[in-house]
Design an enzyme around this catalytic site. Structure first.
Site: not given
Ligand code: C5P
Length: 411
Positions: A215-216
């Site tokens: 993810s980020n």
């Protein structure tokens, strides 16, 4: 300006001596002007001068004096309801704090609280530069901006204290111009009113196995701020969001998704019906090709993960959109370089892209402020200053409203 009802709120700063000139200039343009004067303001400019130029009584206290006839009731609500705009000039640190805290202890603060939704509030702080830059004043300004107030930075120059620097109130002519601009954009006539808008927000999670993902750091704050601001302009907003820790803005339809594939599937349901698609999500570019069922064991010192490219949700919408639909994107870049953003705008055939530089302190993921440069399809660019995300969202919507007008879209 003709026929508009304007309240000028005047606080206790030396720049108050310029306000009769402002009142006169607005009256000359045909506006109806009433003055709300604070106790501090009355030390710097006379009530008589203001009453004479405005041809109206000056409003100060919420309660009428004890010796007035019983028929003379308090105007604490009616004055705010009467106004098409409230201009506070000069605004002192004290009144900024009272406004930000929601106090209601004189007519000026009462007007602020009773102004009808969507009516512009323009605030022109004037004070010593250090005072203006103090953490408390800046925090109060940020709070007021979040509420939609237009706060204008003081100008630099000679100050009444004899010093030179930041702190001067804008000249009456400048204040008049800012007011004219604000009145030209009343929110109740927003071209976004009644439009169906889709906003994507937050990060996506791409499964590696049953317990891990790629993810980020996207917080979703920018997309949520856009959704909130669009609802305030009367739009019908669907917010398709990855996993974030944010409350749904009132009036917004929220669809929670996890991966880019899920976000695309949710978005496709609106591709035909929406008139505006704003891609504020930080969609993961790649996903593991074959997510592992269950939990991967750490048997080896190295593993290889094959990643495949995710679909580009915004591009898919944009490349098939009709001439009545607009596609708006974001470009987060590690360098302050507009070229990449321009390339994305062209490749995805967007109507506008909001470029933001990633520094993790003032702009980009997680933080509460953003510095956007808006690039239109025509190449026209608008650099916005560092703003709370709520305010940046409003400025983005202002630009989108202009696109609607310029493109003559009214579906
Ligand atoms: O290409 P890049 O990811 O920088 O483009 C950013 C813009 O495209 C953003 O508006 C983002 O929401 C959108 N986007 C998307 N789907 C992707 C990648 C980006 O909608 N897979």
């Amino acid at each position: 300006m003709r026929g508009k009802n304007i309240i000028i709120g005047i606080c206790g700063g030396i720049a108050a001596y310029k306000t009769p000139q402002l009142v006169r200039a607005l009256k000359k343009e045909g506006a109806n002007v009433r003055v709300a004067l604070t106790d501090g303001g009355a030390r710097f400019v006379s009530e008589l001068a203001l009453a004479t130029v405005s041809q109206e009584p000056v409003y100060r206290k919420i309660f009428p004096p004890a010796d007035t006839p019983e028929t003379d009731y308090t105007h604490h609500i009616s004055l705010g309801e009467w106004a098409d705009a409230l201009v506070i000039a000069p605004a002192t640190a004290n009144t900024l704090a009272r406004l930000a805290a929601g106090l209601c202890d004189d007519m000026l603060t009462a007007c602020f609280l009773t102004l009808r939704p969507g009516k512009p509030v323009l605030i022109f702080p004037a004070m010593d530069g250090q005072m203006f830059l103090s953490a408390s004043v800046q925090r109060n300004i940020a709070l007021l901006q979040e509420q939609g107030c237009l706060v204008f930075r003081p100008e630099s120059g000679e100050l009444a204290s004899g010093q030179c620097g930041l702190g001067r109130m804008a000249e009456p002519d400048t204040i008049k111009s800012r007011l004219e601009e604000a009145l030209q954009k009343p929110t109740e006539h927003s071209p976004l009113q009644g439009k169906t808008i889709v906003v994507t927000a937050g990060p996506t999670r791409e499964k590696i196995d049953g317990v891990r993902y790629i993810s980020n750091y996207s917080s979703g704050k920018m997309g949520f701020a856009i959704a909130r601001a669009a609802v305030e302009r009367g739009a019908l907003v669907t917010l398709i969001t990855g996993p974030v820790n944010l409350e749904t803005p009132p009036g917004v339809e929220r669809i929670n998704v996890e991966s880019a594939t899920e976000m695309l599937a949710a978005a496709r349901n609106f591709f035909q019906s929406c008139t505006l698609f704003i891609g504020a999500a930080a969609v993961a570019d790649y996903r593991p090709a074959l997510p592992f069922e269950g939990k991967m064991k750490k048997n080896s010192s190295e593993i290889e993960l094959t990643l495949v490219k995710n679909p580009d949700i915004l591009a898919e919408f944009s490349l098939q959109k009709s001439s009545n639909q607009l596609a708006i994107g974001f470009a987060l870049e590690m360098q302050s370089d507009l070229v990449n953003a321009q390339k994305k705008l062209e490749a995805k055939q967007l109507d506008l892209i909001a470029f933001n530089f990633f520094d993790r302190k003032t702009a980009g993921f997680e933080v509460d402020t953003n510095i956007l440069t808006l690039i239109e399809e025509s190449g026209a660019t608008t650099e916005l200053p560092q703003l709370p995300k709520e305010e940046a969202a409003k400025r983005l919507l202002d630009a989108i409203e202009e696109l609607y007008v310029n493109k003559g879209i009214n579906c």
